[in-house]
Design a protein around this motif. Structure first.
Motif, PDB file in Angstrom:
ATOM      1  N   VAL A   1       0.853  -1.184   0.000  1.00 46.04           N
ATOM      2  CA  VAL A   1       0.000   0.000   0.000  1.00 46.04           C
ATOM      3  C   VAL A   1       0.892   1.238   0.000  1.00 46.04           C
ATOM      4  CG1 VAL A   1      -1.727   1.305   1.298  1.00 46.04           C
ATOM      5  CG2 VAL A   1      -1.827  -1.199   1.254  1.00 46.04           C
ATOM      6  N   TRP A   2       0.637   2.171  -0.900  1.00 44.71           N
ATOM      7  CA  TRP A   2       1.319   3.470  -0.802  1.00 44.71           C
ATOM      8  C   TRP A   2       0.593   4.253   0.277  1.00 44.71           C
ATOM      9  CZ3 TRP A   2       5.545   5.112  -3.797  1.00 44.71           C
ATOM     10  CH2 TRP A   2       5.974   6.421  -3.555  1.00 44.71           C
TER      11      TRP A   2
ATOM     12  N   ASP B   1      -2.667  -6.405   8.827  1.00 48.02           N
ATOM     13  CA  ASP B   1      -2.119  -7.719   8.487  1.00 48.02           C
ATOM     14  C   ASP B   1      -0.641  -7.560   8.148  1.00 48.02           C
ATOM     15  OD1 ASP B   1      -1.445 -10.085   6.719  1.00 48.02           O
ATOM     16  OD2 ASP B   1      -3.536 -10.578   7.141  1.00 48.02           O
ATOM     17  N   PRO B   2       0.219  -8.405   8.648  1.00 52.23           N
ATOM     18  CA  PRO B   2       1.651  -8.277   8.360  1.00 52.23           C
ATOM     19  C   PRO B   2       1.997  -8.489   6.895  1.00 52.23           C
ATOM     20  CG  PRO B   2       1.188 -10.319   9.554  1.00 52.23           C
ATOM     21  CD  PRO B   2      -0.059  -9.493   9.609  1.00 52.23           C
ATOM     22  N   ARG B   3       1.076  -9.084   6.117  1.00 55.35           N
ATOM     23  CA  ARG B   3       1.327  -9.266   4.690  1.00 55.35           C
ATOM     24  C   ARG B   3       1.109  -7.987   3.903  1.00 55.35           C
ATOM     25  NH1 ARG B   3      -2.282 -14.673   4.814  1.00 55.35           N
ATOM     26  NH2 ARG B   3      -3.310 -13.281   6.319  1.00 55.35           N
ATOM     27  N   ILE B   4       0.557  -6.964   4.557  1.00 52.13           N
ATOM     28  CA  ILE B   4       0.310  -5.678   3.909  1.00 52.13           C
ATOM     29  C   ILE B   4       1.349  -4.686   4.419  1.00 52.13           C
ATOM     30  CG2 ILE B   4      -1.353  -3.843   3.500  1.00 52.13           C
ATOM     31  CD1 ILE B   4      -3.571  -5.847   4.175  1.00 52.13           C
ATOM     32  N   THR B   5       2.184  -4.160   3.514  1.00 49.56           N
ATOM     33  CA  THR B   5       3.263  -3.254   3.905  1.00 49.56           C
ATOM     34  C   THR B   5       3.260  -2.018   3.018  1.00 49.56           C
ATOM     35  OG1 THR B   5       4.859  -4.307   2.414  1.00 49.56           O
ATOM     36  CG2 THR B   5       4.678  -5.207   4.656  1.00 49.56           C
ATOM     37  N   PHE B   6       4.059  -1.032   3.423  1.00 56.62           N
ATOM     38  CA  PHE B   6       4.307   0.142   2.591  1.00 56.62           C
ATOM     39  C   PHE B   6       5.683  -0.024   1.964  1.00 56.62           C
ATOM     40  CE2 PHE B   6       5.233   5.002   2.700  1.00 56.62           C
ATOM     41  CZ  PHE B   6       5.089   5.066   1.322  1.00 56.62           C
ATOM     42  N   ASP B   7       5.698  -0.387   0.691  1.00 55.81           N
ATOM     43  CA  ASP B   7       6.938  -0.652  -0.020  1.00 55.81           C
ATOM     44  C   ASP B   7       6.991   0.258  -1.245  1.00 55.81           C
ATOM     45  OD1 ASP B   7       9.162  -1.604  -1.279  1.00 55.81           O
ATOM     46  OD2 ASP B   7       8.326  -3.578  -1.764  1.00 55.81           O
ATOM     47  N   PRO B   8       7.534   1.477  -1.116  1.00 59.67           N
ATOM     48  CA  PRO B   8       7.536   2.417  -2.243  1.00 59.67           C
ATOM     49  C   PRO B   8       8.215   1.873  -3.492  1.00 59.67           C
ATOM     50  CG  PRO B   8       8.123   3.540  -0.205  1.00 59.67           C
ATOM     51  CD  PRO B   8       8.108   2.067   0.109  1.00 59.67           C
ATOM     52  N   ALA B   9       9.246   1.055  -3.320  1.00 56.40           N
ATOM     53  CA  ALA B   9       9.976   0.548  -4.484  1.00 56.40           C
ATOM     54  C   ALA B   9       9.082  -0.264  -5.408  1.00 56.40           C
ATOM     55  CB  ALA B   9      11.158  -0.297  -4.018  1.00 56.40           C
TER      56      ALA B   9
ATOM     57  N   LEU C   1      -6.277  -9.338   1.911  1.00 65.02           N
ATOM     58  CA  LEU C   1      -6.649  -7.969   1.539  1.00 65.02           C
ATOM     59  C   LEU C   1      -8.150  -7.751   1.671  1.00 65.02           C
ATOM     60  CD1 LEU C   1      -5.801  -5.220   0.581  1.00 65.02           C
ATOM     61  CD2 LEU C   1      -5.768  -6.089  -1.779  1.00 65.02           C
ATOM     62  N   VAL C   2      -8.941  -8.755   1.308  1.00 71.01           N
ATOM     63  CA  VAL C   2     -10.397  -8.647   1.474  1.00 71.01           C
ATOM     64  C   VAL C   2     -10.735  -8.397   2.939  1.00 71.01           C
ATOM     65  CG1 VAL C   2     -12.570  -9.934   1.382  1.00 71.01           C
ATOM     66  CG2 VAL C   2     -10.981 -10.026  -0.553  1.00 71.01           C
ATOM     67  N   ASN C   3     -10.158  -9.175   3.828  1.00 75.22           N
ATOM     68  CA  ASN C   3     -10.465  -9.032   5.259  1.00 75.22           C
ATOM     69  C   ASN C   3     -10.087  -7.648   5.765  1.00 75.22           C
ATOM     70  OD1 ASN C   3     -11.335 -11.678   5.257  1.00 75.22           O
ATOM     71  ND2 ASN C   3      -9.457 -12.507   6.135  1.00 75.22           N
TER      72      ASN C   3
END
Length: 516
Positions: free
Chosen positions: A140-141, A167-175, A215-217
């Motif tokens: 996610v940006w 959720d730990p599978r969702i991060t902020f990864d700009p690259a 992501l749905v959850n």
């Protein structure tokens, strides 16, 4: 409007034209922008004193995939948007393509035009990674914004951070976002139809079930209470021949149209194993499509409308290898609540229109600001002399105000139903008028879902089509199987055509009139 016939794949025909069909009797041989809107002035920037300057993701495909000059971009996007005739429905979810505007722009516009005039605070835009580095598995940006030539679209930081925290599978990864185009290319459309919208840009590194459900959850936990639309950015088939793309994309869109995510997965898997030459994928955003379907349904969507389909061969003329594009809306349908006075007004309008038209071949002007009568709707007008049918024609796509559809289909029923000679002015006094206001059409995947007395049906097979209104099987005393058999006969097909290979749609109708 005039009667039109089906000459393409069933799904594509349903989505690309507004059908006029005769549909009010037992089978016989029979034929079957509004507001262009005013776009807001070009935006230049969204002031945001808290926006970290290093967290603004710059445009990377402006000037190549779409115009880089703000004035030119505004003109191009507005032209595509104003060419769209919106249909009934406020999107909870959208599926739109993301190729260069010359190829997929008009299809994307068909989706984004549905957002115009609806108050949204945030658009969640989900796409699959198209290049390395891939999201691991969801990025996610979560700060700042995305820049286009029309300005910076700010991120809804609270919502984005809530997803990252969910959720730990969702991060902020700009690259992961830096070189990707599928989110950026949607933004100029959003800026024109919803200039105050914030966004949450999301990339998915894979479309596996665990990633999709994670992501749905997170979205279903964070979105309730917000005025949000969820947008899947995805093209359809990649690189089959033109004729194969029609088959593959028709099947993929047909599976989406059922509203069943599991069927979408199964259909894509079957298509990928069917041996279509050069078919690299059926949908490059399969994961985002599945997320959008499930989230929209979790937020109340109960209806799927295919808005438009095309492929690159329609633009380039090269049919050897194409990419498919579809626009789909997921929304919640509310039947019209027509009061008795409104029903009487529509019936009187139909009779007045018939009287004037039969006398001087013109449709009389009519104006109203009643939202029930100006709502975009499909409808049929049925004319009878005593108990005998005298004409029945309808317009199925909900892309015109109801009062206009009633006027036009009344005239068509009186003069354009090939089963009968044109109505004469002298006959009008002995004719009764019945109006059927249609619901959206929904794909039938199990005939046990068909309810006699509640559902009308439409069938497509082998280039033929037929439609029967909900009142027909009741008037004829048919059960479900007789209803289905006679529907096939109405289309000029064998009576058991519905058992294999036919495409069925069901709908309901608000029916009134029919009395002298």
């Amino acid at each position: 409007m005039k009667p039109e016939t089906c000459n393409r794949k069933p799904l594509l025909t349903m989505t690309l034209i507004a059908l006029l069909l005769s549909a009010c009797a037992a089978p016989t041989a029979a034929p079957t922008t509004e507001a262009t809107g005013t776009m807001p002035p070009p935006s230049t920037a969204f002031p945001s004193p808290t926006m970290p300057p290093d967290r603004v993701r710059p445009a990377v495909v402006a000037g190549s995939w779409y115009p880089g000059d703000p004035g030119e971009l505004t003109a191009v996007v507005d032209e595509m948007l104003t060419a769209v005739e919106p249909v009934d429905g406020e999107p909870i979810g959208l599926i739109v393509p993301h190729a260069g505007y010359a190829f997929s722009g008009p299809v994307a516009a068909a989706g984004f035009r549905q957002l115009e005039g609806v108050q949204y605070n945030v658009a969640v835009i989900i796409a699959s990674d198209h290049q390395s580095p891939l999201s691991d598995p969801i990025s996610v940006w979560a700060e700042g914004g995305f820049e286009t030539p029309l300005g910076i679209v700010p991120v809804d930081v609270d919502l984005a951070q809530a997803l990252v925290a969910a959720d730990p599978r969702i991060t902020f990864d700009p690259a992961a976002h830096e070189g990707e185009h599928p989110i950026e290319i949607e933004l100029p459309f959003l800026q024109r139809v919803c200039p105050d919208c914030h966004i949450v840009p999301i990339l998915m590194g894979d479309g596996g079930e665990e990633t999709v459900q994670a992501l749905v959850n997170a979205l279903l936990e964070a979105l309730p209470g917000r005025r949000a639309v969820v947008i899947a950015s995805s093209d359809l088939s990649h690189y089959p021949r033109y004729e194969d793309a029609l088959v593959v994309d028709g099947a993929t869109l047909g599976a989406i149209e059922t509203g069943e995510p599991a069927r979408v997965r199964e259909t894509i898997e079957a298509l990928m194993g069917a041996g279509f030459p050069n078919l690299a994928t059926c949908a490059c955003g399969e994961g985002p499509i599945l997320v959008t379907m499930r989230v929209a349904q979790g937020l109340g969507a109960d209806t799927v409308t295919i808005l438009r389909y095309a492929n690159s061969g329609d633009v380039s003329g090269d049919h050897s290898q194409v990419v498919g594009y579809g626009a789909v809306m997921l929304w919640r349908y509310e039947p019209p609540d027509l009061m008795e006075t409104q029903r009487e007004e529509l019936l009187a309008l139909a009779r007045t229109t018939l009287k004037v038209y039969l006398e001087n071949k013109t449709i009389p002007p009519y104006e109203t600001d009643d939202p029930a009568l100006t709502r975009r709707s499909g409808a049929f007008v049925t004319l009878k002399e005593g108990s005998e049918l005298r004409g029945c024609i309808g317009h199925t796509r909900a892309d015109q105000p109801l009062y206009q559809v009633v006027q036009q289909t009344a005239v068509s029923a009186a003069t354009g139903d090939s089963r009968f000679p044109p109505l004469t002015p002298e006959e009008l006094a002995g004719v009764t008028v019945e109006i059927s206001v249609l619901s959206p059409f929904r794909r039938v995947t199990d005939v046990e879902q068909v309810q006699v007395g509640s559902h009308g049906l439409m069938v497509f097979k082998d280039g033929r089509q037929g439609l029967l209104l909900p009142q027909v099987p009741v008037e004829q005393g048919w059960g479900r199987m007789q209803f289905l058999d006679n529907l096939c006969l109405k289309a000029g097909l064998p009576e058991d055509c519905w058992r294999e290979g036919a495409t069925l749609y069901a709908f309901t109708a608000v029916v009134f009139g029919g009395e002298q």
